[in-house]
Every structure is written in structure tokens, then in C-alpha cells.
Design an enzyme around this catalytic site. Structure first.
Site, short mmCIF file in Angstrom:
data_model
loop_
_atom_site.label_atom_id
_atom_site.label_comp_id
_atom_site.label_asym_id
_atom_site.label_seq_id
_atom_site.Cartn_x
_atom_site.Cartn_y
_atom_site.Cartn_z
N GLU A 1 0.73 -1.21 -0.04
CA GLU A 1 -0.12 -0.12 0.20
C GLU A 1 0.93 1.11 0.02
O GLU A 1 1.63 1.35 0.74
CB GLU A 1 -1.16 0.03 1.22
CG GLU A 1 -1.96 1.07 1.06
CD GLU A 1 -2.64 1.09 -0.30
OE1 GLU A 1 -2.24 1.83 -1.18
OE2 GLU A 1 -3.89 0.82 -0.54
N ASP B 1 -7.14 0.09 -3.66
CA ASP B 1 -8.02 1.14 -3.84
C ASP B 1 -8.74 0.86 -5.13
O ASP B 1 -9.34 1.93 -5.50
CB ASP B 1 -7.49 2.29 -3.71
CG ASP B 1 -6.55 2.78 -4.84
OD1 ASP B 1 -6.19 1.74 -5.66
OD2 ASP B 1 -5.71 3.76 -4.68
O1 AHR Z 1 0.52 0.60 -3.44
C1 AHR Z 1 0.45 0.71 -4.58
C2 AHR Z 1 -1.11 1.22 -4.90
O2 AHR Z 1 -1.21 2.36 -4.25
C3 AHR Z 1 -2.05 0.65 -4.15
O3 AHR Z 1 -2.37 -0.84 -4.70
C4 AHR Z 1 -3.22 1.37 -4.15
O4 AHR Z 1 -4.08 0.98 -3.14
C5 AHR Z 1 -2.52 2.72 -4.03
O5 AHR Z 1 -3.11 3.61 -5.08
#
Ligand code: AHR
Ligand code: AHR
Ligand code: AHR
Length: 485
Positions: free
Chosen positions: A204, A280
Site C-alpha cells: 500500500e 483502492d
Molecule cells: O501500493 C500501490 C497502490 O497504491 C495500491 O495498490 C493502491 O491502493 C494505491 O493506489
């Protein structure tokens, strides 16, 4: 023993096990996945041919004959009900109705296992599966392991082709709230050696290849056609491992401390499961998934090595991406519409615009050239020298490509995007009768279609006007003949 039998013996049992290609427990004979066909909206479950065996792809082919099918569910073989279904909108919306992600075509990723045909999950940008209510997946800083078998030649730099542990809300809730396998050549966050693609971990707000948040030269570029990717994480430690899924053993690309950034030690895992998308619901990535599991507990290297041996023994191999009427590379072809009322029209172009036009043997030479295409080997590297590209007869070096799912004729700029957007795989026409249907390699739910006499790559009943289900089969079934010019 299957992969999950091996993890159980190692004291780190599977808490989720997904595969459209085979059973991951030697005793598993239940449903592997569900497909839905467009013709009548019916669904069916595909199970292994025998307990512990390869998926019954023939049952899918029979069920989907003369129409299109989508993979609606990847069932969890672990018994915990951690199935993966069409991902709902999260921080980002998907392209399907109500912000849902697209479902994968059921035929985008054919392979064989020990000589028996099976289908993987071909994730185009926009495609995603998720379970925000999974049970038994690691939360907080608890230890877990995971592996996935992927296609190392199908990737991009979008965010994020992930499989593993993500947020239950579908939103970015902060550093350390995810722990997944990532595969691709995104460099927004971290990267490895060379130009990618790499196996990294999506933790994340970052794709990580090691403790250094930007780069770890120990994480190599890997492009095995069948790729085993491993990520595992526990308190203050994690690892990335990888292998050729068709031979040899796992190598360790990283093994050590959590990334040098706030929020990743301890972790704040939430225990949802994603496939093909970011935490996300970022939907820009592509890749192919054949099988994968998540465990409880931190698997030993020895356990993972035994799993890799089992994967190698499953003998993943490529098979043909095309079927139906043969096209010969180097020849000139024409594609005639077969929809009643339009059967004098051929797929053609007027400058960059692709359309259908009425062409006869007495048409002007210019029109004959505009409605004829030179068949070339598919330009996409990921198609492995299979499938086709269609070069304009009157403008050498320009090809049929899709852009925003509209067909155009454009000069080959040599980019990966162009090569992928101009690669198409043929199959027997959906209406049969000797016709051909031509699907986009990178978007196998989408086929050459005429709509209001314009040219598109259309999906069967999708959200665009040109995706209309009415007369879809007819509009995507073309009579192929020697070109006019
Ligand atoms: O960590 C990379 C990305 O960043 C994740 O998959 C996403 O949730 C956020 O946009
Ligand atoms: O046609 C769909 C996509 O639209 C293509 O892959 C991309 O080049 C464009 O953004
Ligand atoms: O392209 C001609 C027709 O336009 C198609 O058959 C139909 O789907 C659309 O209305």
C-alpha cells in the site's frame, strides 16, 4: 499432494486457494470457477476432470459454444468460502456498470497442463476480482505466505496487477494495509534490476522490491512465460521469491527487514483479497493468473520449494491462441460483414477511420486497397508469435489497432502499447457457418465489430453503445476471403 497439501504439511495451511486450471489439493473435486454466457445469462461451474486434477475445459467450451463467456467466480478451494467475484468500486471506479470492474473473458488465456487444455484468467486493464469479506486471512502484523502462477510476458506499468491481502473497504487506508504479490513494470514506487517486469510486494502506497523503498538490484527482471511468484510476510520480516513455473527451483530475490518507511512495521493488514487490481481498486494493470494461494503462518523456504516442484510437475505449457478458419501470414484478406442487410460491406478504412464499405470487383483500386489487409504475425510480444496484425494495403507500416475500443488505422510507432493494441486472435465465428471472429489479444472480451457501419472492438453487452447485445454475434462474425488488392 497438491500445493495446499504441501503447505498444510509445513504447518502453514492455505486459507484461500484459487485456480481456474487445476485442483490445488489432491482430494479437491469441487467447483474451480464459474462462467456466465452472454446468450441467455446462464452460469455453470467448471470442476476438475478428477479429484486433484486439471479443470474440465471441454465443459466450458461446450457451455460457451456460439456465444461469449466471462469468468464470474474463482472459487476458494480451502473450504473457507473465500471466493473471488467481480470487484466493486472502491477508491476508484471500474469501467463496468455501477463502477464495478470488468470480468475476464473465459478464453483469453488457454494453456495445457500435462497436455490437458485449461484456461487462465486474462486480466485486461479494467478487470478485477475481490473478496472484501474474506475469512481467516492474516490481519494486523500476522504472518502469511502466498504464491501465484502468472504469465511473465503479460504485464504493463499500470497500477496494479496484484494478488493477495488488501483493504476490506476497497480504499487506500494507509501504508501497510496491504500485502500482495505484484507483477509488472510500474516504476512509480519501487523497482528491481533491469527494465522489468518485476515481482514486487504491494504493501500500500508502494510497490516494494526490498528494504530500500526505491530499488533493490537483487530483484531481477523476470519474463518466464510461466512464472511462479512468491511473497511472504511476518513481524519485521518478509521475502520475495520467484521461479520459472515450468522448470527448476525458486530463487530468493529479497529476504529481510520491512521497508525503510513509516507504516510498514508493524503491518496493518486487513484481510480482504484482490486479484488484478490495487487495494483502492486501481484498475490500470494487466496480467494473467493461473493459480494462487494464501496461507496462514510464514511458510518455510523448504515448503515453498516443494510447492514449486508440484507446479513444475503440473507441466504448464502454451497452446494455440487461435482457432477457426486459418489465416496465412503474408496473404491479403478481406473481411465481409455477415449481418443481414449489411452483407455487401467489408471492413475498410478511410484514412484513420475504420468502417465498413460496399466493395465489388468493379470498385476503384483505392477502395479495394482500403478494404484489404495484409496478415502479419501478431506484433504483441505477449502473444508469443501467435495471433495476427492487419497491415493496411495502401499504407505500408500502418495497422488496424484499437484505441478507446474504436478501430483505427495508424502507423506502427513501435511501442509496446501499439503492438498490443494491434494484435488480434482469430477463432471460429460466433455464428459458425465458416465465419471468423477476431478478438483483441489484450482485451479478449472484445471482438472486431461493425456498428452503425463503424469499426470497434466490442464486448457482448458492455457499457458502450457499440457493445449492444443485439445482433452481436452477427456483427462480430466475418466472412474471410482473399483480399481485393
Ligand atoms: O501500493 C500501490 C497502490 O497504491 C495500491 O495498490 C493502491 O491502493 C494505491 O493506489
Ligand atoms: O482501445 C482500448 C485502449 O484505449 C487501448 O489499449 C489504449 O491504447 C487506449 O487508451
Ligand atoms: O453496422 C451496422 C449495424 O449497426 C449493426 O449490425 C448493428 O449492430 C448496428 O445497429
Amino acid at each position: 499432494a497438491g500445493p495446499c497439501d504441501i503447505y498444510a504439511s509445513g504447518g502453514t495451511p492455505c486459507v484461500a486457494a484459487h485456480s481456474t486450471t487445476r485442483a490445488l489439493y489432491s482430494a479437491f473435486s469441487g467447483a474451480l470457477y464459474q462462467v456466465k454466457r452472454a446468450s441467455d445469462g446462464a452460469t455453470t461451474n467448471i470442476s476438475p476432470l478428477a479429484a486433484g486434477g486439471v479443470a474440465n475445459a471441454g465443459a466450458q467450451d461446450t457451455f460457451c459454444a456460439g456465444t461469449t463467456c466471462l469468468i464470474t467466480t474463482l472459487y476458494d478451494q480451502s473450504g473457507r468460502g473465500n471466493h473471488l467475484t467481480q470487484a466493486p468500486p472502491g477508491g476508484f471506479k471500474g469501467p463496468e456498470a455501477n463502477g464495478y470492474d470488468n470480468l475476464a473473458s473465459a478464453i483469453g488465456a488457454p494453456v495445457t497442463l500435462n497436455g490437458q487444455k485449461a484456461y487462465g484468467v486474462f486480466v485486461s486493464p479494467g478487470t478485477g476480482y475481490r473478496n472484501n469479506n474474506a475469512k481467516g486471512i492474516a490481519v494486523g502484523d500476522a504472518a502469511e505466505g502466498m504464491y501465484a502462477v502468472l504469465d511473465g510476458t503479460h504485464y504493463n506499468d499500470g497500477c496494479c496487477f496484484d494478488y493477495g491481502n488488501a483493504e476490506v473497504s476497497g480504499r487506500d487506508t494507509g501504508n501497510g494495509h496491504m500485502e500482495t504479490i505484484y507483477f509488472g513494470d510500474n516504476t512509480v514506487w519501487g523497482s528491481g534490476a533491469g527494465s522489468g517486469p518485476w515481482i514486487m510486494a504491494d504493501l500500500e502506497n508502494g510497490l516494494f522490491s526490498g528494504a530500500n523503498v526505491k530499488n533493490n538490484n537483487g530483484d531481477p527482471t523476470v519474463t518466464h512465460r510461466f512464472l511462479t511468484a512468491v511473497v511472504k510476510g511476518g513481524p519485521n520480516k518478509w521475502a520475495i521469491r520467484g521461479a520459472n513455473a515450468a522448470s527448476g527451483g525458486l530463487s530468493t530475490y529479497y529476504n529481510g527487514a520491512r521497508p525503510n518507511a513509516a507504516g510498514y512495521n508493524p503491518m496493518s493488514k486487513e484481510g480482504a483479497i484482490v486479484l488484478g487490481i490495487g487495494g483502492d481498486n486501481s484498475v490500470g494493470a494487466q496480467g494473467t493468473f493461473y493459480e494462487g494461494v494464501m496461507t496462514t503462518g510464514y511458510p518455510s523456504d523448504a515448503t515453498e520449494n516443494a510447492v514449486q516442484a508440484d507446479i513444475v510437475a503440473a507441466k504448464y505449457a502454451i497452446t494455440s491462441l487461435t482457432s477457426g478458419p486459418a489465416l496465412s501470414v503474408g496473404s491479403s484478406v478481406s473481411l465481409r460483414a455477415t449481418t443481414s442487410g449489411y452483407t455487401t460491406r467489408y471492413l475498410a478504412h478511410t484514412g484513420a477511420t475504420v468502417n465498413t464499405q460496399v466493395v465489388t470487383p468493379s470498385s476503384a483500386t483505392a477502395l479495394k486497397q482500403q478494404s484489404s489487409w495484409t496478415v502479419r504475425t501478431g506484433l504483441a510480444t505477449g502473444s508469443g508469435g501467435q495471433c495476427f496484425s492487419f497491415e493496411s494495403r495502401d499504407t505500408a507500416g500502418s495497422y488496424l489497432r484499437h484505441y478507446d475500443f474504436t478501430l483505427t488505422v495508424a502507423k506502427n510507432d513501435g511501442s509496446k502499447q501499439f503492438r498490443e493494441d494491434s494484435t488480434f486472435c482469430t477463432e471460429a465465428g460466433l455464428t459458425g457457418s465458416g465465419t471468423v471472429s477476431v478478438r483483441a489479444w489484450g482485451y479478449p472480451t472484445r471482438y472486431f465489430r461493425h456498428y452503425n457501419n463503424g469499426g470497434y472492438v466490442a464486448s457482448n453487452g458492455g457499457v458502450h453503445t457499440f457493445d449492444a447485445a443485439g445482433s452481436f454475434n452477427d456483427d462480430v462474425s466475418w466472412a474471410v476471403a482473399t483480399g481485393f488488392a
